[in-house]
Write an enzyme that holds these catalytic residues in place. Structure first.
Site, short mmCIF file in Angstrom:
data_model
loop_
_atom_site.label_atom_id
_atom_site.label_comp_id
_atom_site.label_asym_id
_atom_site.label_seq_id
_atom_site.Cartn_x
_atom_site.Cartn_y
_atom_site.Cartn_z
N SER A 181 0.95 -1.27 0.10
CA SER A 181 0.10 -0.12 -0.18
C SER A 181 0.72 1.29 -0.19
O SER A 181 0.45 2.36 -0.53
CB SER A 181 -1.05 0.02 1.27
OG SER A 181 -0.17 0.15 2.31
N HIS A 209 -5.48 -3.94 -1.87
CA HIS A 209 -5.20 -2.96 -2.84
C HIS A 209 -5.30 -3.63 -4.27
O HIS A 209 -4.91 -2.97 -5.01
CB HIS A 209 -4.09 -2.01 -2.43
CG HIS A 209 -4.03 -1.17 -1.38
ND1 HIS A 209 -4.67 0.10 -1.66
CD2 HIS A 209 -3.94 -1.25 -0.06
CE1 HIS A 209 -4.66 0.89 -0.46
NE2 HIS A 209 -4.19 0.20 0.32
N LYS A 240 -12.33 -0.54 -0.60
CA LYS A 240 -11.46 0.14 -1.24
C LYS A 240 -12.10 0.32 -2.70
O LYS A 240 -13.04 1.02 -2.95
CB LYS A 240 -10.02 -0.15 -1.35
CG LYS A 240 -9.35 0.03 0.04
CD LYS A 240 -7.87 -0.55 0.13
CE LYS A 240 -7.14 -0.25 1.51
NZ LYS A 240 -7.85 -0.69 2.58
#
Length: 389
Positions: A181, A209, A240
């Site tokens: 990240s 991610h 996300k």
């Protein structure tokens, strides 16, 4: 003033002296490419909303309909009355999406790592972790009594040494982020899987991610590298690219059944609200048709990174939509972030202890919703700030 208050106050003053103190930003409105802060419209370059799903009509409609049908909350933990049919459907759809036998949903990606790692590892086991893994992995490991080995970032020689040295342990689990990240680079998952198979170890991948970003329709790093069936535990986030909130583990049915009885965050936290579960279900459906969105995300990321690098900035090992600009000390990093803010661009400064003391960076996250004009504006703001320091 009590001693504990004095001590906390001194720590806060030290953060301010080092340039690391930051009050919370209170935003007005939803998470788009432009957001309002203190009456100013700013170009948002730090959101995890990779595909722009937070305000997707299908997700909003699903949340409203679920709230009207089920109510605002679920009323209990999952093991009592908190497992509604909508939670069961979400887990079945997640398992189908990830290509695994089962899936189990937690309240966040952070609690997923804490719950899974603390449940599966005992004093006779070993966990082998990349040094740059996310804080939730680190904290999850701290909750175990397992032996711990850390290998240098993406260093497969060190990983193999750790596997050899831990041959006497009952279970060996290799843990890695799929996408890191802070640096935006991708784990060498094929090499990790090959080594794990050679030394009879489990592979655990946190795709926070990578979910919605890598692989066909955003199925993650396992799909990206064609390693279906060879990664034992896949953790993902629903907060996300998916655009809502929560976390999950995709695994076999045996592990799911075990975690239902052993994972403390699952056992002792009220389940997701019906609106959240419904929105996540809608997002999975959107991801199934997200080819163009993901292609646009990667097109934007490549364009922005190349333009930033052309200005002479150090973007580290970035190869995904996470594009760090390495600045240096905490004070320098935060000053650079403030200069960008003055230019109308919000890009968060990331400093020690999240990253090394001399590796502070302003982290940009490119989304599929950013226009070429917005990316160009950000690049021009970077140029102005570079010339001002």
């Amino acid at each position: 003033m009590a001693k504990w208050e004095t001590a906390l106050g001194e720590e806060l003053r030290q953060l301010k002296r080092e340039g690391r103190y930051r009050p919370l930003n209170v935003w007005t409105g939803g998470s788009g490419t432009r957001m309002e802060l203190n009456g100013r419209s700013l170009l948002q370059m730090s959101s995890n909303n990779y595909l722009g799903l937070t305000d997707h009509p299908a997700l909003i409609r699903a949340a409203v309909e679920a709230t009207e049908r089920y109510g605002a909350g679920s009323g209990s933990v999952r093991t009592i009355t908190g497992t509604l049919d909508i939670h069961d459907r979400l887990e079945r759809e997640l398992a189908r999406f990830k290509g695994t036998e089962a899936a189990l949903v937690f309240q966040s990606g952070f609690t997923t790592n804490q719950g899974v790692l603390s449940s599966i590892l005992g004093p006779d086991d070993v966990v082998i972790s990349d040094e740059l893994n996310h804080a939730s992995i680190i904290d999850g490991i701290r909750l175990t009594k397992a032996h711990r080995k850390i290998y240098a970032h993406k260093d497969m020689a060190q990983l193999e040494t750790a596997l050899k040295e831990s041959a006497g342990c009952a279970k060996r689990v290799v843990v890695t982020d799929g996408v890191f990240s802070m640096d935006g680079d991708i784990a060498p998952l094929p090499a990790i899987v090959e080594l794990a198979e050679r030394y009879d170890a489990f592979v655990y991948v946190d795709d926070a991610h990578a979910s919605g970003v890598l692989g066909k329709n955003g199925k993650g790093t396992t799909d990206h590298f064609g390693l279906q069936g060879r990664v034992h535990i896949q953790v993902g986030t629903l907060s996300k690219a998916v655009g809502v909130v929560g976390g999950y583990v995709a695994c076999d049915q045996l592990l799911k059944d075990y975690l239902i009885h052993k994972a403390r965050p699952f056992l002792f936290s009220t389940s997701q609200t019906p609106a959240v579960a419904a929105s996540c279900l809608a997002a999975i459906e959107v991801l199934g048709q997200s080819g163009e969105l993901i292609a646009k995300l990667w097109e934007n990321a490549a364009y922005f990174r190349s333009r930033v690098q052309a200005l002479g900035f150090d973007t580290g090992a970035s190869e995904t939509p996470i594009v760090p600009v390495i600045v240096g000390s905490p004070a320098e990093t935060m000053r650079f972030s403030d200069l960008l803010l003055a230019e109308g661009v919000f890009a968060q400064g990331i400093v020690y202890p999240t990253v090394a003391a001399d590796k502070g960076r302003v982290r940009f996250i490119v989304t599929a919703r950013h226009t070429r004009e917005e990316l160009d504006y950000t690049v021009e703001a970077l140029r102005k700030c570079r010339d001002a320091v």
